[in-house]
Design a protein around this motif. Sequence first.
Motif, PDB file in Angstrom:
ATOM      1  N   ALA A   1       0.859  -1.148   0.028  1.00  0.00           N
ATOM      2  CA  ALA A   1       0.120  -0.017  -0.031  1.00  0.00           C
ATOM      3  C   ALA A   1       1.018   1.363  -0.150  1.00  0.00           C
ATOM      4  O   ALA A   1       1.771   1.345   0.840  1.00  0.00           O
ATOM      5  N   GLY A   2       0.586   2.145  -0.985  1.00  0.00           N
ATOM      6  CA  GLY A   2       1.578   3.283  -0.978  1.00  0.00           C
ATOM      7  C   GLY A   2       2.749   3.178  -1.758  1.00  0.00           C
ATOM      8  O   GLY A   2       2.972   2.170  -1.962  1.00  0.00           O
TER       9      GLY A   2
ATOM     10  N   ASN B   1      -3.789  -2.332   3.367  1.00  0.00           N
ATOM     11  CA  ASN B   1      -4.582  -0.898   3.447  1.00  0.00           C
ATOM     12  C   ASN B   1      -5.108  -0.510   2.124  1.00  0.00           C
ATOM     13  O   ASN B   1      -4.292   0.037   1.383  1.00  0.00           O
TER      14      ASN B   1
ATOM     15  N   THR C   1     -13.526   1.969   8.985  1.00  0.00           N
ATOM     16  CA  THR C   1     -12.829   0.934   8.052  1.00  0.00           C
ATOM     17  C   THR C   1     -12.886  -0.400   8.684  1.00  0.00           C
ATOM     18  O   THR C   1     -12.694  -0.702   9.936  1.00  0.00           O
TER      19      THR C   1
ATOM     20  N   ASN D   1      -7.096   1.728  -0.370  1.00  0.00           N
ATOM     21  CA  ASN D   1      -7.762   3.216  -0.410  1.00  0.00           C
ATOM     22  C   ASN D   1      -7.583   4.068   0.845  1.00  0.00           C
ATOM     23  O   ASN D   1      -8.644   4.597   1.262  1.00  0.00           O
ATOM     24  N   TYR D   2      -6.582   4.199   1.405  1.00  0.00           N
ATOM     25  CA  TYR D   2      -6.212   4.876   2.631  1.00  0.00           C
ATOM     26  C   TYR D   2      -7.270   4.864   3.665  1.00  0.00           C
ATOM     27  O   TYR D   2      -7.890   5.677   4.283  1.00  0.00           O
ATOM     28  N   GLY D   3      -7.645   3.517   4.228  1.00  0.00           N
ATOM     29  CA  GLY D   3      -8.622   3.178   5.086  1.00  0.00           C
ATOM     30  C   GLY D   3     -10.067   2.540   4.605  1.00  0.00           C
ATOM     31  O   GLY D   3     -10.895   2.462   5.506  1.00  0.00           O
TER      32      GLY D   3
ATOM     33  N   HIS E   1      -1.302   3.719   7.256  1.00  0.00           N
ATOM     34  CA  HIS E   1      -1.233   3.928   5.615  1.00  0.00           C
ATOM     35  C   HIS E   1      -2.659   4.730   5.392  1.00  0.00           C
ATOM     36  O   HIS E   1      -2.832   5.356   4.249  1.00  0.00           O
ATOM     37  N   ASN E   2      -3.306   4.843   6.464  1.00  0.00           N
ATOM     38  CA  ASN E   2      -4.417   6.038   6.237  1.00  0.00           C
ATOM     39  C   ASN E   2      -3.784   7.448   5.826  1.00  0.00           C
ATOM     40  O   ASN E   2      -4.528   8.183   5.295  1.00  0.00           O
ATOM     41  N   TRP E   3      -2.673   7.711   6.147  1.00  0.00           N
ATOM     42  CA  TRP E   3      -2.082   9.056   6.052  1.00  0.00           C
ATOM     43  C   TRP E   3      -0.724   8.894   5.217  1.00  0.00           C
ATOM     44  O   TRP E   3      -0.229   9.929   4.563  1.00  0.00           O
ATOM     45  N   TYR E   4      -0.004   7.912   5.565  1.00  0.00           N
ATOM     46  CA  TYR E   4       1.303   7.775   5.030  1.00  0.00           C
ATOM     47  C   TYR E   4       1.661   6.766   3.989  1.00  0.00           C
ATOM     48  O   TYR E   4       1.146   5.554   4.508  1.00  0.00           O
ATOM     49  N   ASP E   5       2.719   6.952   3.385  1.00  0.00           N
ATOM     50  CA  ASP E   5       3.152   5.833   2.493  1.00  0.00           C
ATOM     51  C   ASP E   5       4.519   5.265   3.344  1.00  0.00           C
ATOM     52  O   ASP E   5       4.768   5.580   4.565  1.00  0.00           O
TER      53      ASP E   5
END
Length: 182
Positions: free
Chosen positions: A57-58, A131, A110, A133-135, A157-161
């Motif tokens: 993810a990311g 994760n 989520t 789609n960011y959550g 991963h809701n906010w960060y790569d």
Amino acid sequence: MSVLKRGAGALLASLLLAALPFTAEAAETPVTTPAVPAASAEATAATEGVALTGDRAGDRATARPAKQPAGAAQASWYYHITASCRGYENAITAGADYWGGGVRTASSGTPVSCTNGYVAGCGISNAVGCNWNYGGRIALSTMVRDVALLSTHEFGHNWYDHSAVGCASWNSAYDVMKTQMC
């Protein structure tokens, strides 16, 4: 002198023609460099005899988490733990709590699901967490030694790569977001 020049030119042309097949062959011979597997940027680590790789993810190794300390309040966000995670609820909640602002609900926000194998559909065959789609949805593998750390990573991963290639640890938010669960 022109005979001498012609002779030298003919000799040079002969040498070039003789060398041409070797040069062409060398140019056509592929350079053998080890192939990089698709998941090698996220090198695997052994955990109880099972090769584990972090999720995809990311974007890998491009972003650093903000200089926000663990537990600092974020805007409220919601998640719920599905029945597939029975027995791991405390570890998952600890992972969510690391980022602050998480509100565990009975059925909204989520969805967090668990599997005892690899997580399917995350872009690589040996993902232990994902994760989407960011959550939008989180899946965790219970094969890892530290489900709370994996949970923290995936909620992150809701906010960060990913922060860098390497083993995730509790040392800092940057280290939590590394690519591997070692």
